[in-house]
Structures are given as C-alpha cells and as structure tokens.
Design a protein around this motif. Structure first.
Motif, PDB file in Angstrom:
ATOM      1  N   THR A  52       0.846  -1.194   0.000  1.00  0.00           N
ATOM      2  CA  THR A  52       0.000   0.000   0.000  1.00  0.00           C
ATOM      3  C   THR A  52       0.884   1.247   0.000  1.00  0.00           C
ATOM      4  O   THR A  52       1.862   1.325   0.733  1.00  0.00           O
ATOM      5  CB  THR A  52      -0.914   0.016   1.229  1.00  0.00           C
ATOM      6  OG1 THR A  52      -1.768  -1.122   1.174  1.00  0.00           O
ATOM      7  CG2 THR A  52      -1.768   1.281   1.242  1.00  0.00           C
ATOM      8  N   THR A  53       0.542   2.203  -0.856  1.00  0.00           N
ATOM      9  CA  THR A  53       1.303   3.456  -0.907  1.00  0.00           C
ATOM     10  C   THR A  53       1.068   4.234   0.383  1.00  0.00           C
ATOM     11  O   THR A  53      -0.063   4.567   0.713  1.00  0.00           O
ATOM     12  CB  THR A  53       0.870   4.303  -2.112  1.00  0.00           C
ATOM     13  OG1 THR A  53       1.089   3.548  -3.313  1.00  0.00           O
ATOM     14  CG2 THR A  53       1.681   5.591  -2.174  1.00  0.00           C
ATOM     15  N   PRO A  54       2.134   4.538   1.137  1.00  0.00           N
ATOM     16  CA  PRO A  54       1.945   5.237   2.416  1.00  0.00           C
ATOM     17  C   PRO A  54       1.558   6.699   2.206  1.00  0.00           C
ATOM     18  O   PRO A  54       1.869   7.310   1.181  1.00  0.00           O
ATOM     19  CB  PRO A  54       3.323   5.119   3.092  1.00  0.00           C
ATOM     20  CG  PRO A  54       4.286   4.959   1.964  1.00  0.00           C
ATOM     21  CD  PRO A  54       3.547   4.206   0.883  1.00  0.00           C
ATOM     22  N   THR A  55       0.864   7.245   3.177  1.00  0.00           N
ATOM     23  CA  THR A  55       0.461   8.649   3.177  1.00  0.00           C
ATOM     24  C   THR A  55       1.187   9.366   4.314  1.00  0.00           C
ATOM     25  O   THR A  55       1.200   8.888   5.448  1.00  0.00           O
ATOM     26  CB  THR A  55      -1.059   8.780   3.366  1.00  0.00           C
ATOM     27  OG1 THR A  55      -1.717   8.100   2.297  1.00  0.00           O
ATOM     28  CG2 THR A  55      -1.484  10.240   3.360  1.00  0.00           C
ATOM     29  N   ILE A 214      -4.985  21.814   4.672  1.00  0.00           N
ATOM     30  CA  ILE A 214      -5.812  21.864   5.885  1.00  0.00           C
ATOM     31  C   ILE A 214      -5.335  23.048   6.722  1.00  0.00           C
ATOM     32  O   ILE A 214      -4.177  23.090   7.144  1.00  0.00           O
ATOM     33  CB  ILE A 214      -5.704  20.564   6.696  1.00  0.00           C
ATOM     34  CG1 ILE A 214      -6.095  19.354   5.823  1.00  0.00           C
ATOM     35  CG2 ILE A 214      -6.563  20.639   7.952  1.00  0.00           C
ATOM     36  CD1 ILE A 214      -5.837  18.030   6.494  1.00  0.00           C
ATOM     37  N   VAL A 215      -6.214  24.028   6.941  1.00  0.00           N
ATOM     38  CA  VAL A 215      -5.879  25.224   7.712  1.00  0.00           C
ATOM     39  C   VAL A 215      -6.793  25.289   8.927  1.00  0.00           C
ATOM     40  O   VAL A 215      -8.017  25.278   8.781  1.00  0.00           O
ATOM     41  CB  VAL A 215      -6.027  26.503   6.864  1.00  0.00           C
ATOM     42  CG1 VAL A 215      -5.602  27.721   7.668  1.00  0.00           C
ATOM     43  CG2 VAL A 215      -5.206  26.394   5.581  1.00  0.00           C
ATOM     44  N   GLN A 230      -1.541  16.440   3.474  1.00  0.00           N
ATOM     45  CA  GLN A 230      -1.268  15.008   3.415  1.00  0.00           C
ATOM     46  C   GLN A 230      -1.048  14.596   1.970  1.00  0.00           C
ATOM     47  O   GLN A 230      -1.747  15.070   1.070  1.00  0.00           O
ATOM     48  CB  GLN A 230      -2.422  14.201   4.017  1.00  0.00           C
ATOM     49  CG  GLN A 230      -2.638  14.455   5.496  1.00  0.00           C
ATOM     50  CD  GLN A 230      -3.785  13.641   6.059  1.00  0.00           C
ATOM     51  OE1 GLN A 230      -4.404  12.834   5.351  1.00  0.00           O
ATOM     52  NE2 GLN A 230      -4.071  13.830   7.345  1.00  0.00           N
ATOM     53  N   GLY A 231      -0.072  13.713   1.768  1.00  0.00           N
ATOM     54  CA  GLY A 231       0.220  13.251   0.414  1.00  0.00           C
ATOM     55  C   GLY A 231       1.131  12.051   0.449  1.00  0.00           C
ATOM     56  O   GLY A 231       1.586  11.600   1.509  1.00  0.00           O
ATOM     57  N   THR A 232       1.435  11.523  -0.742  1.00  0.00           N
ATOM     58  CA  THR A 232       2.248  10.320  -0.834  1.00  0.00           C
ATOM     59  C   THR A 232       3.735  10.618  -0.849  1.00  0.00           C
ATOM     60  O   THR A 232       4.539   9.703  -0.746  1.00  0.00           O
ATOM     61  CB  THR A 232       1.883   9.527  -2.099  1.00  0.00           C
ATOM     62  OG1 THR A 232       2.066  10.375  -3.252  1.00  0.00           O
ATOM     63  CG2 THR A 232       0.430   9.070  -2.053  1.00  0.00           C
ATOM     64  N   ASN A 233       4.122  11.900  -0.985  1.00  0.00           N
ATOM     65  CA  ASN A 233       5.529  12.275  -0.965  1.00  0.00           C
ATOM     66  C   ASN A 233       5.734  13.362   0.082  1.00  0.00           C
ATOM     67  O   ASN A 233       5.230  14.490  -0.069  1.00  0.00           O
ATOM     68  CB  ASN A 233       5.970  12.771  -2.344  1.00  0.00           C
ATOM     69  CG  ASN A 233       7.477  12.957  -2.434  1.00  0.00           C
ATOM     70  OD1 ASN A 233       8.037  13.833  -1.787  1.00  0.00           O
ATOM     71  ND2 ASN A 233       8.127  12.131  -3.243  1.00  0.00           N
ATOM     72  N   ALA A 238       5.918  19.183   2.060  1.00  0.00           N
ATOM     73  CA  ALA A 238       6.613  20.225   2.805  1.00  0.00           C
ATOM     74  C   ALA A 238       6.916  21.425   1.906  1.00  0.00           C
ATOM     75  O   ALA A 238       6.737  22.585   2.318  1.00  0.00           O
ATOM     76  CB  ALA A 238       7.899  19.660   3.405  1.00  0.00           C
ATOM     77  N   ASP A 239       7.367  21.169   0.668  1.00  0.00           N
ATOM     78  CA  ASP A 239       7.665  22.268  -0.248  1.00  0.00           C
ATOM     79  C   ASP A 239       6.411  23.082  -0.565  1.00  0.00           C
ATOM     80  O   ASP A 239       6.452  24.315  -0.637  1.00  0.00           O
ATOM     81  CB  ASP A 239       8.270  21.713  -1.537  1.00  0.00           C
ATOM     82  CG  ASP A 239       9.728  21.316  -1.345  1.00  0.00           C
ATOM     83  OD1 ASP A 239      10.267  21.574  -0.257  1.00  0.00           O
ATOM     84  OD2 ASP A 239      10.312  20.731  -2.282  1.00  0.00           O
ATOM     85  N   ILE A 240       5.305  22.409  -0.784  1.00  0.00           N
ATOM     86  CA  ILE A 240       4.056  23.108  -1.124  1.00  0.00           C
ATOM     87  C   ILE A 240       3.617  23.999   0.034  1.00  0.00           C
ATOM     88  O   ILE A 240       3.251  25.163  -0.160  1.00  0.00           O
ATOM     89  CB  ILE A 240       2.959  22.092  -1.493  1.00  0.00           C
ATOM     90  CG1 ILE A 240       3.281  21.422  -2.837  1.00  0.00           C
ATOM     91  CG2 ILE A 240       1.592  22.769  -1.561  1.00  0.00           C
ATOM     92  CD1 ILE A 240       2.319  20.316  -3.215  1.00  0.00           C
ATOM     93  N   VAL A 241       3.639  23.467   1.254  1.00  0.00           N
ATOM     94  CA  VAL A 241       3.191  24.246   2.411  1.00  0.00           C
ATOM     95  C   VAL A 241       4.109  25.450   2.639  1.00  0.00           C
ATOM     96  O   VAL A 241       3.641  26.573   2.873  1.00  0.00           O
ATOM     97  CB  VAL A 241       3.134  23.349   3.667  1.00  0.00           C
ATOM     98  CG1 VAL A 241       2.860  24.195   4.915  1.00  0.00           C
ATOM     99  CG2 VAL A 241       2.046  22.296   3.515  1.00  0.00           C
ATOM    100  N   ASN A 242       5.423  25.234   2.552  1.00  0.00           N
ATOM    101  CA  ASN A 242       6.359  26.342   2.759  1.00  0.00           C
ATOM    102  C   ASN A 242       6.201  27.418   1.690  1.00  0.00           C
ATOM    103  O   ASN A 242       6.191  28.613   1.989  1.00  0.00           O
ATOM    104  CB  ASN A 242       7.791  25.814   2.765  1.00  0.00           C
ATOM    105  CG  ASN A 242       8.091  24.995   4.017  1.00  0.00           C
ATOM    106  OD1 ASN A 242       7.485  25.218   5.069  1.00  0.00           O
ATOM    107  ND2 ASN A 242       8.991  24.040   3.913  1.00  0.00           N
TER     108      ASN A 242
END
Length: 800
Positions: A52-55, A214-215, A230-233, A238-242
């Motif tokens: 299963t692909t981890p989240t 999620i805010v 939350q995501g698979t990578n 982290a890059d998207i949130v920053n």
C-alpha cells in the motif's frame, strides 16, 4: 412440585457455573483453525503494509498580523481615509490560503504541473525531486490537456516514450504529439526501467493540491494558524506548504501596494487638472498687476481691506471644502465607480468626523470585495452579494452626508458674503482696479491651498507604500516526515489479529446458534427437569449387544451406570417393567433395550425384552435371531406364550419376545385385552420386563402401553434429536403422561476439547484414561481427524 422446581434451579445454577469452562473447551478445540486464521490475517496485513502506498503528513505554523484596530491599538486617520487599515478576518484569510488562485502561484514556482513516478512490480512511487531526471518544456501543443509520458529505459542513456520504437537521449530536445521537450539527467540518482511523467494543467493541479490543504486555528482568538497537508511524498508536501506561506505573504503585500498605487494615481490626476487651473489663475493675476501698475494700495484704506480679506479667507476655506465635497460627490455618483478597483480618494481634509468614518468603512468594504473577486469567488456568491448591499447603503449615506456638509458650508459662505458686502459698501469709493485685484488674488490662494493639500497627501501615501510589510510571519516551517500516518502498522496488525480471531469465532458461534439439535447434556437440562439416567457413548462395535460378563468397554460400563441409577428411579422394587421410547425412529431404542436387558441379566435378574415396535421391529434383527411367531400372534390368539419366548444366546438371564408378523392395525391391536394378559403372565415369570416400543413422537403406542409399566426411559440421541423435541419430554414428565420419565443420551461422541461433551456428566475417560478402567475402542479416523488430534491442545494440557 416445589422440590422438583428447587432441584431444577440447582441444576441450572450448576450449569451456569460451568459456562466459562464450557466456552473455553468449546473454542480451544478449534485452536488450529484460529492459528491458521490469524496467520492468514497477519499475512494479509503484511501484504497490505508492504504494497500500500503510504500517506505522509506535514504541518507548519504561521502568524497573521492583526491590524491595530483589531489588536486594540490606535487607528491612524490618514490610513482610514485612504483605505490602508484593512481589518483581517481570520476565517476569510483561511479561505484565501486554501484558494485555487493562491495555489496556482505555488504550482508555477515549484513546476508542479509535472509529477514523476517510478513503476515497481506492484506499486508506483512518487519520486518528486529524487528522480534521475527532470523534464524541460520547450513547447506544449495544448497546455489545457493533461497527458502521461511512459518512459522505458533500455540503458542509462536511451529511452522510449509511450511504447514507440524511436529512441531518445538525455539533454536532447525531442518532439512528440504532446509538444517539444527535453529530459535533463540528474546524475545523483540511479535509473530504473519504467517511469511515468504525468502532466496536469496548472488550474487542475492547483485545484487538486488546494483541496489537500488543511488550515486550522492553533488557538482560538489568536492569529496563529496551523497549515497542514497530506500526500504520498513528504518532501513535496513540505515544499508546497512552505511555498504557500511565502506566496501568501507576498500576496498580502501586493494588495497593500495596489491600494497605495491607486490612491497616488488618483491624486496625480487631480493635481494635474488643478495645476493647470492654478497656473492660469496666477497668470491672470500677474497680467492684471502689470497692465494696471498695481504696486501698493492706500494705507488709509487698510482697515477695510483687512476686514474684507478675513472674510474672503473664510469664504475661500469654505469654498475649498465645498470643492472637495464636490469631488467626492461626483466620484460617488458615477456608477462606474460603484464596484471599481479604485478606492474613494478620501475626505481630503474635510473636518467632518462622520464623513471620515463613512469613507473609511466604504473603502474597507470595497477592498474586501476586491479580495474575494481576486480569490475566484463568484460574484453571485452570498458573501459578495451581502458586501454589494452594504457598499450601496454606505454610498447613499455618503451622498446624503456630503449634501448636508455642502448646505452647511453654503450657509456659512452666505453669512461671510453678507459681511463682505458690508465692507465693500464702505469701500465704494475705492478704485475699481483694486477690487479686481483682490478677486484674482482670492482665486489664486484658493487653488494653491487645495494643490498643497494634494501634494502633502501624495508624499504621505508614498511613504506609506514604501513601508508596507506582509500580513503574515512564518513561525515554523513545514518539515519532511519520514513516518507515514497511513497505513498505521501497529493498528493494521492489531486489527488483523482481531479479525483472525473474530472470523473463526463468529463462524463457530453461528454454527452453534444455527444448530437446532441436541449436542450436550446441558441442552436437555435447560429445557426439561426430567432426570438424566446417563449417557451412552458411540459404540464402534459391529454387534448390537456390547454387554456381557467379560466386556469392560466404556459403553458397557455406561450401561452398568444406568443400571445403578435406575435404583433411584424404581426404588426398592425387585420386579419392574421399563418402557423405552424416543421422539422418532433411529435414536437407538433397540440398542438401548437390548443392552439394558443384558446388564440386568448380568445382575441376576431374569429379564425379557419385548419387541413392541411393531411397525419397525429391530431387536430380533440386531440379536441375529430368526424371526417367527411373536407378540402379534399371541394377541390374536394364535400362539402360546412359552412357545414364542426365545433365550438370547451367550447372554445370562436374557430372553426376547419378538413382535411377529406386522399387522395392518397395530394401534387397535394394542387396545386388546390380550395385552394385559401378556403383561400379567410375563410379570409372574420375569424380574425385569423391558418394552421396546415405537417413538412416542410419531405414534401413540407408547402411551397405550404406559399403564402396564413402572418407569419410562426416554432416549435422546446426540446430533440427531431436535431441541424442540425435548419439550415433549418435559410435557410427559410434568403432566405425568408417562410414568417416572427419565432420559438417556445416546451416541455421545467425545469431541476434541469438549470434556463436557464426554461420556458422563463431566466426561468419562477425560481424566482417568482408558488404560486403568476401560478397554480401549479404536475408532476409525479420517486424515483431518488425525491432524486435529495431533494438534489437540487438550492433549498438551493432559500430558504430565
């Protein structure tokens, strides 16, 4: 009756005390099934966790800087006038952070239109920033159409796309139907065989990523926000949130600069027009002075001119205020500016506090509406419609307030003009040139004063723009998590173990619940209070009569126990008659009758077995005796009793009386007076008479013969007799339809782990073993029974 009820309650109490023990032995015998089920469940859990692909989840913290008014500090009047003091609404800013428009900026900066995947044997993994290459877009055929490039590498330098035969190389442009691209090698990563590159249009990618944001407020009532994804990578999350937090700060600063730029643009436009008017007025005044050689006015008339000057000055101030009010009124009356991007310029020095307050509120609502429009909120959204109504109401209030201000200024001007006229009346003697000069000078002063005000506001706005900062501050950046939140390894393993236990337990429980046949002694005791004489185990012997003077098998000993227990039912009577019946055929009446007769004979009792199951006689057949005249012949008067009684070979004191030919009317035949004569003669000659009769649940023969017997043995066969038929036993017992009813459970099989199912109330042989007390019978075993017997946990517990 009370004693019977008391005994029944005591039996039920004893049964309830054994419930835990029963449950333990009921399920422990299926231990191999539980082990296999848990093993399969754990294997399934391992496969699920393995493939299963981890989240992953990442979180960051950001502080929203509240405006002074919201924070409780003083409000600057200039910022209120020009719309710089925007009140931050936490809920609105949370929606902006989750908006697609803001996410599109993130997608473009991080090039998230492209997603890279390496294909394994079972699952596909997102390799954001860790792959062996990056794609460079030279030209797209259609930027709004998503597509997937399937790459297959035959070595470290060459690859094919979407199964084509054409080979491509790194760092070399190639053209395909989707466009022109170039694959740039990342030497820090190794190359696998198969990769997928998925392209998603910017708007679609932004929508997908924005939905994962999620805010939430970290603490209610503060401006601190938790931003998660939350995501698979984890690196991509982290890059998207920053980047989202950085772009939000830049976006808030751009909004402030935009408001300042609009204000400066408005002031420049007004100053350009007013500058031309001021130059024209100055030129007119200068020309008039030069043409009329006006250098000095008679000092004697200075007092009058001073009065007129003061009045004119006051009038000029009022006129300037009216001009400013006219500017604002003209702007508000223009329908093009109702929902425009340019804010109301301000009251520009009008001293009316109500007007200043209304202008500030009007500008705040306009800016808030513009922010929602720029965040792609539809104009028919209820929030925008509500703002539209509020803006229109404020616009009407502004117009009404400006009208009142102008009326007030006009009244003041009228008063001042009346004072000026009084002074001018006194100056009628002054030269006309002096009067014209004062008019021209008044025009210049009025326009110069207004120009100076605009110049001052322009400088202040420029300073404010240069000092604009972001509305937010990054408190804690998002980190790259190495621990997935889904699937939870411990949770999955625990659930697998529980599932492995619950499924077989549920199956066993369902099977027990659906089983409507007698399985244990308790099944009988729960329904009827009739005493149980004993339990007869399953006999693996090929003979019907298993009891003789030399046998020590378990079944033979159980018949001896029943013989002993009969004393408590019959009492001290030396001679007695037993009726053996059951619910229906096949429950072992003939087997029981024959062997009860045999143990009675071994006890020195002269015993005879009567084959009164006239419809389906089996006693003679089981003893392998030749059939001949019997009971039916005697009842119709065609045989003498001594002639039809037969001695059972190899059995002490045991005789049998067969049924004879089957008559067409057995029920009516049993009502004959000859039946009473038969029993009277037999009781004179034999100590024990055992009547093997037809099933009481099917025909009435047993009830017809009941008046001739002393006690009734009701036979119940394990796994054969239905539980609902036990109620018939209870009816016969409580209503005394049959004399002294007692129960014998037949064909009891010792199931693995079931001590309570064993022979006897608590399982004969369970604790003592065959070797000391009984001759061992070796039952035939199937392959599965042999396996389960090896795995039987009670065998482990029994070893010493």
């Amino acid at each position: 009756m009370e004693e019977s009820t008391l005994n029944r309650n005591e039996a039920k109490q004893e049964l309830s005390n054994l419930t835990l023990r029963d449950m333990f032995y009921k399920y422990i015998r299926f231990l191999p099934l539980f082990v296999i089920s848990v093993a399969l469940a754990l294997f399934g859990a391992y496969a699920y966790l393995r493939y299963t692909t981890p989240t992953y989840s990442t979180n960051a913290t950001m502080l929203l800087k509240l405006d002074p008014e919201t924070g409780g500090g003083p409000s600057d009047k200039f910022d209120d006038i020009f719309g710089q003091n925007q009140r931050l609404n936490i809920q609105s800013e949370m929606e902006v952070l989750k908006s697609k428009a803001l996410m599109e900026r993130v997608v473009r900066k991080l090039n998230l239109q492209y997603n890279y995947y390496v294909k394994g044997k079972i699952r596909t993994i997102n390799i954001y920033k860790t792959g062996p290459f990056l794609i460079q877009t030279i030209q797209l055929s259609d930027s709004l159409r998503p597509f997937t490039l399937k790459l297959n590498f035959d070595n470290h330098n060459r690859f094919t796309i979407n199964g084509s035969d054409q080979k491509f190389r790194f760092n070399t442009p190639f053209t395909i139907p989707e466009g022109t691209f170039q694959l740039n090698r990342n030497a820090q990563s190794g190359i696998s065989n198969d990769y997928d590159i998925e392209y998603t249009p910017t708007s679609s990618a932004a929508k997908s990523f924005a939905s994962a944001i999620i805010v939430t407020p970290k603490t209610v009532g503060t401006g601190i926000l938790n931003i998660g994804m939350q995501g698979t990578n984890p690196l991509q999350c982290a890059d998207i949130v920053n980047q989202l937090m950085v772009d939000y700060g830049a976006y808030s600063k751009e909004l402030k600069n935009k408001a300042s730029n609009q204000t400066i643009e408005f002031i420049n436009t007004r100053m350009e027009t007013l500058g031309k008017d001021l130059d024209s007025a100055k030129n007119n005044l200068l020309n008039y002075i030069e043409q009329n050689n006006l250098i000095d006015i008679d000092a004697q008339k200075g007092t009058f001119f001073s009065n007129i000057s003061e009045s004119d000055k006051a009038i000029n101030e009022q006129v300037m205020q009216i001009n400013i009010a006219d500017f604002i009124e003209t702007y508000l009356q223009d329908k093009k500016n109702t929902f425009g991007t340019v804010v109301v310029p301000s009251s520009l020095g009008l001293s009316d506090e109500t007007l200043n307050s209304l202008v500030g509120m009007y500008n705040q609502l306009q800016i808030k509406r513009q922010e929602l429009i720029e965040a792609d909120v539809p104009e028919m959204n209820p929030a925008i419609l509500e703002l539209n109504g509020q803006i229109e109401k404020l616009r009407e209030s502004l117009l009404e307030n400006i009208t009142n201000i102008k009326n007030s200024y006009n009244k003041r001007i009228n008063t001042l003009q009346q004072n000026t006229k009084k002074s001018e009346t006194q100056l009628q003697a002054l030269p006309y040139k002096s009067k014209v000069y004062m008019d021209l000078k008044r025009q210049v002063d009025s326009k110069q004063a207004l120009f100076d005000v605009l110049q001052e506001k322009k400088e202040e706005t420029g300073i404010s723009r240069a000092s604009n900062i972001e509305n937010s501050q990054i408190v804690e950046q998002a980190y790259v998590s190495s621990t997935p939140i889904k699937p939870n390894r411990r949770y999955v393993q625990i659930m697998a173990i529980l599932l492995g236990l619950v499924v077989p337990a549920g199956f066993i429980f369902a099977r027990e619940m659906l089983n409507d046949k007698v399985t244990t002694r308790a099944d009988v005791e729960k329904i009827t209070a009739a005493p149980i004489l004993g339990e007869i185990g399953h006999s693996y012997s090929s003979k019907v009569m298993v009891v003789n003077h030399s046998t020590r098998s378990m079944v033979a000993e159980q018949f001896r126990i029943i013989r002993t227990n009969l004393q408590y039912v019959i009492g001290k009577t030396e001679r007695f008659t037993l009726l053996v019946t059951s619910s229906y055929s096949g429950e072992g009446k003939s087997f029981l009758s024959t062997n009860i007769g045999a143990v009675m004979g071994l006890a020195g009792k002269k015993t005879i077995v009567l084959e009164f199951d006239i419809r389906k006689p089996k006693v003679m057949e089981g003893l392998k005796l030749e059939k001949g005249p019997g009971i039916t012949n005697f009842l119709i008067g065609k045989a003498n009793l001594p002639e039809i009684i037969k001695k059972v070979p190899d059995a002490e004191n045991l005789y049998v009386l067969g049924c004879g030919p089957t008559p067409p009317n057995p029920a009516e035949l049993l009502l004959s007076d000859k039946v009473a004569e038969l029993f009277e003669k037999l009781k004179q000659e034999f100590d024990v008479i055992i009547v093997d009769t037809a099933p009481v649940g099917m025909v009435s023969d047993a009830q017809t013969l009941a008046k001739f017997v002393d006690s009734t043995i009701y036979l119940v066969r394990q796994g054969h007799t239905f539980k609902k038929q036990i109620t018939l036993i209870d009816e016969f017992y409580t209503e005394k339809k049959l004399p002294k009813v007692s129960v014998v459970i037949n064909d009891v099989k010792l199931k693995t782990g079931y001590g309570y199912y064993g022979y006897g109330r608590y399982g004969y042989g369970h604790g003592y073993g065959y070797g000391s007390y009984y001759e061992e019978e070796t039952p035939p075993q199937s392959f599965m029974e042999r396996v389960l017997n090896k795995l039987n946990p009670t065998r482990w517990f029994g070893k010493k």
